[in-house]
Write a protein that holds these residues in place. Structure first.
Motif, PDB file in Angstrom:
ATOM      1  N   TYR A  33      50.526  67.639 -40.589  1.00 56.50           N
ATOM      2  CA  TYR A  33      49.424  67.199 -40.016  1.00 56.50           C
ATOM      3  C   TYR A  33      48.263  67.440 -40.990  1.00 56.50           C
ATOM      4  O   TYR A  33      48.043  67.907 -41.735  1.00 56.50           O
ATOM      5  CB  TYR A  33      48.736  68.311 -38.766  1.00 56.50           C
ATOM      6  N   TYR A  35      43.970  67.178 -41.460  1.00 60.90           N
ATOM      7  CA  TYR A  35      42.713  67.223 -40.971  1.00 60.90           C
ATOM      8  C   TYR A  35      41.559  67.015 -41.885  1.00 60.90           C
ATOM      9  O   TYR A  35      41.753  67.367 -43.125  1.00 60.90           O
ATOM     10  CB  TYR A  35      42.630  68.594 -40.275  1.00 60.90           C
ATOM     11  N   GLU A  41      30.656  70.754 -39.617  1.00 60.72           N
ATOM     12  CA  GLU A  41      31.698  70.225 -38.345  1.00 60.72           C
ATOM     13  C   GLU A  41      32.925  71.047 -38.536  1.00 60.72           C
ATOM     14  O   GLU A  41      33.430  71.729 -39.383  1.00 60.72           O
ATOM     15  CB  GLU A  41      32.079  68.813 -38.587  1.00 60.72           C
ATOM     16  N   GLY A  42      33.465  71.028 -37.334  1.00 65.78           N
ATOM     17  CA  GLY A  42      34.834  71.376 -37.291  1.00 65.78           C
ATOM     18  C   GLY A  42      35.846  70.213 -37.876  1.00 65.78           C
ATOM     19  O   GLY A  42      35.566  69.485 -38.404  1.00 65.78           O
ATOM     20  N   LEU A  43      37.126  70.886 -37.731  1.00 71.70           N
ATOM     21  CA  LEU A  43      38.123  70.187 -38.279  1.00 71.70           C
ATOM     22  C   LEU A  43      38.731  68.751 -37.251  1.00 71.70           C
ATOM     23  O   LEU A  43      38.689  69.269 -36.002  1.00 71.70           O
ATOM     24  CB  LEU A  43      39.496  70.972 -38.551  1.00 71.70           C
ATOM     25  N   PHE A  45      41.302  65.970 -36.445  1.00 67.97           N
ATOM     26  CA  PHE A  45      42.640  65.438 -36.608  1.00 67.97           C
ATOM     27  C   PHE A  45      42.748  64.301 -37.122  1.00 67.97           C
ATOM     28  O   PHE A  45      41.922  63.383 -36.727  1.00 67.97           O
ATOM     29  CB  PHE A  45      43.417  65.613 -35.334  1.00 67.97           C
ATOM     30  N   PHE A 104      48.227  76.550 -42.179  1.00 67.60           N
ATOM     31  CA  PHE A 104      47.119  75.446 -43.138  1.00 67.60           C
ATOM     32  C   PHE A 104      47.268  75.775 -44.425  1.00 67.60           C
ATOM     33  O   PHE A 104      47.613  76.982 -45.056  1.00 67.60           O
ATOM     34  CB  PHE A 104      45.964  75.710 -42.653  1.00 67.60           C
TER      35      PHE A 104
ATOM     36  N   TYR B  36      41.218  80.303 -34.667  1.00 70.77           N
ATOM     37  CA  TYR B  36      41.726  80.333 -36.332  1.00 70.77           C
ATOM     38  C   TYR B  36      40.425  81.268 -36.885  1.00 70.77           C
ATOM     39  O   TYR B  36      39.113  81.042 -36.414  1.00 70.77           O
ATOM     40  CB  TYR B  36      41.618  78.935 -36.868  1.00 70.77           C
ATOM     41  N   LYS B  38      38.587  81.373 -40.749  1.00 66.10           N
ATOM     42  CA  LYS B  38      38.492  80.725 -41.890  1.00 66.10           C
ATOM     43  C   LYS B  38      37.588  81.441 -42.944  1.00 66.10           C
ATOM     44  O   LYS B  38      36.345  81.538 -42.389  1.00 66.10           O
ATOM     45  CB  LYS B  38      38.148  79.417 -42.079  1.00 66.10           C
ATOM     46  N   PRO B  44      42.109  77.298 -42.602  1.00 65.50           N
ATOM     47  CA  PRO B  44      42.174  78.364 -41.422  1.00 65.50           C
ATOM     48  C   PRO B  44      43.435  78.988 -41.425  1.00 65.50           C
ATOM     49  O   PRO B  44      44.472  78.720 -41.668  1.00 65.50           O
ATOM     50  CB  PRO B  44      42.110  77.133 -40.290  1.00 65.50           C
ATOM     51  N   PHE B  89      37.143  79.576 -35.454  1.00 64.65           N
ATOM     52  CA  PHE B  89      37.290  78.066 -34.774  1.00 64.65           C
ATOM     53  C   PHE B  89      38.217  78.283 -33.583  1.00 64.65           C
ATOM     54  O   PHE B  89      39.091  78.720 -33.598  1.00 64.65           O
ATOM     55  CB  PHE B  89      38.091  77.186 -35.632  1.00 64.65           C
ATOM     56  N   ARG B  93      44.972  72.035 -27.302  1.00 69.59           N
ATOM     57  CA  ARG B  93      45.685  70.714 -27.437  1.00 69.59           C
ATOM     58  C   ARG B  93      46.376  70.653 -26.149  1.00 69.59           C
ATOM     59  O   ARG B  93      46.289  71.507 -25.256  1.00 69.59           O
ATOM     60  CB  ARG B  93      46.731  70.752 -28.487  1.00 69.59           C
ATOM     61  N   GLY B 101      47.563  66.133 -32.423  1.00 69.84           N
ATOM     62  CA  GLY B 101      46.671  67.321 -33.130  1.00 69.84           C
ATOM     63  C   GLY B 101      45.856  68.261 -32.283  1.00 69.84           C
ATOM     64  O   GLY B 101      45.819  67.921 -31.103  1.00 69.84           O
ATOM     65  N   LEU B 102      45.518  69.207 -33.145  1.00 65.71           N
ATOM     66  CA  LEU B 102      44.523  70.252 -32.285  1.00 65.71           C
ATOM     67  C   LEU B 102      43.122  69.566 -32.239  1.00 65.71           C
ATOM     68  O   LEU B 102      42.680  68.700 -33.172  1.00 65.71           O
ATOM     69  CB  LEU B 102      44.549  71.438 -33.168  1.00 65.71           C
ATOM     70  N   PHE B 104      39.260  70.746 -32.518  1.00 67.40           N
ATOM     71  CA  PHE B 104      38.553  71.833 -33.012  1.00 67.40           C
ATOM     72  C   PHE B 104      37.293  71.932 -32.421  1.00 67.40           C
ATOM     73  O   PHE B 104      36.569  70.769 -32.364  1.00 67.40           O
ATOM     74  CB  PHE B 104      38.445  71.960 -34.384  1.00 67.40           C
ATOM     75  N   GLY B 105      36.599  73.037 -32.290  1.00 64.47           N
ATOM     76  CA  GLY B 105      35.199  73.091 -32.033  1.00 64.47           C
ATOM     77  C   GLY B 105      34.645  73.302 -33.555  1.00 64.47           C
ATOM     78  O   GLY B 105      35.165  73.520 -34.622  1.00 64.47           O
ATOM     79  N   LYS B 106      33.331  73.310 -33.561  1.00 61.54           N
ATOM     80  CA  LYS B 106      32.527  73.544 -34.998  1.00 61.54           C
ATOM     81  C   LYS B 106      32.443  74.599 -35.546  1.00 61.54           C
ATOM     82  O   LYS B 106      32.265  74.894 -36.800  1.00 61.54           O
ATOM     83  CB  LYS B 106      31.026  73.057 -34.696  1.00 61.54           C
TER      84      LYS B 106
END
Lengths: 113, 114
Positions: A33, A35, A41-43, A45, A104, B36, B38, B44, B89, B93, B101-102, B104-106
């Motif tokens: 995957y 990202y 910002e968040g990740l 996809f 990741f 996750y 980070k 992450p 994070f 899904r 894909g997942l 994500f929040g910020k």
């Protein structure tokens, strides 16, 4: 037992150049995957690939971006004619199967000048 | 539109106390949720997950609670330790078709104070 390996860690490109980001998944993982994380910002996809197949590219910009995961070698995320807005951290994740958790890599930080 | 929301950009907690990180989602199709952690300049790291058929999952100091009716989940860390300082994070899904894909929040920046 290496984790997900991404290289380079940092990449600087001038506007209009091409950027190639590489991702070697964990041993035994055939699902990759990609990202993107913009500042603050968040990740987000981008694309999901299995060996030699793109399964889901719903998060990929329609132009200039492409990804591949060949039978041999790492997965490549390619950005043609980069623009300033492409500056971001790009993360790759791999998993052994579709519905299992992904691990990741450390990311590639792309800076377009 | 943001389907996964972490409304607190940062949270400061004293060492030894409980840290509670919150996450809300809008897509009722989500059926699997993950947290996750980070650190700067790293990728992450998976912490803990929960399926929508459960309302709680515990792993050591980490517990995730899911309230499906409220579309809300939370991560509890107790006791909080200095090494827990990181950005957390929330991700979600859904399994049936759609994007693989997942989402994500910020993120929430957790700061553990000595």
């Amino acid at each position: 037992n290496a984790g997900v390996m991404q290289n380079p860690r940092h990449l600087v490109r001038r506007r209009g150049q091409e950027a190639r980001l590489r991702c070697s998944p964990m041993k035994g993982h055939s699902h990759v995957y990609w990202y993107r994380q913009l500042p603050e910002e968040g990740l987000k996809f981008m694309v999901y690939l299995q060996k030699e197949n793109i399964i889901d590219e719903s998060g990929m910009p329609k132009e200039r971006f492409s990804a591949e995961f060949p039978k041999e070698g790492p997965s490549i995320l390619r950005i043609q004619q980069v623009v300033r807005g492409d500056s971001a951290a790009y993360f790759c994740a791999s998993s052994p199967a579709r519905d299992l958790g992904a691990f990741f890599g450390q990311g590639t930080r792309l800076t377009v000048v | 539109d943001q389907q996964v929301k972490q409304n607190s950009p940062s949270l400061s907690v004293q060492e030894g106390r409980i840290s509670i990180l919150n996450c809300d989602y809008t897509n009722s199709m989500f059926d699997y949720f993950l947290w996750y952690k980070k650190y700067p300049a790293e990728g992450p790291t998976f912490l803990i997950s929960i399926s929508s058929i459960k309302d709680k999952n515990e792993d050591g100091r980490f517990t995730v609670f899911l309230n499906k009716s409220a579309k809300h989940l939370s991560l509890h860390i107790v006791p909080s330790q200095p090494g827990d300082s990181a950005v957390y994070f929330c991700a979600a899904r859904y399994s049936g078709g759609g994007a693989d894909g997942l989402t994500f929040g910020k993120g929430t920046h957790l700061i553990i104070q000595p």
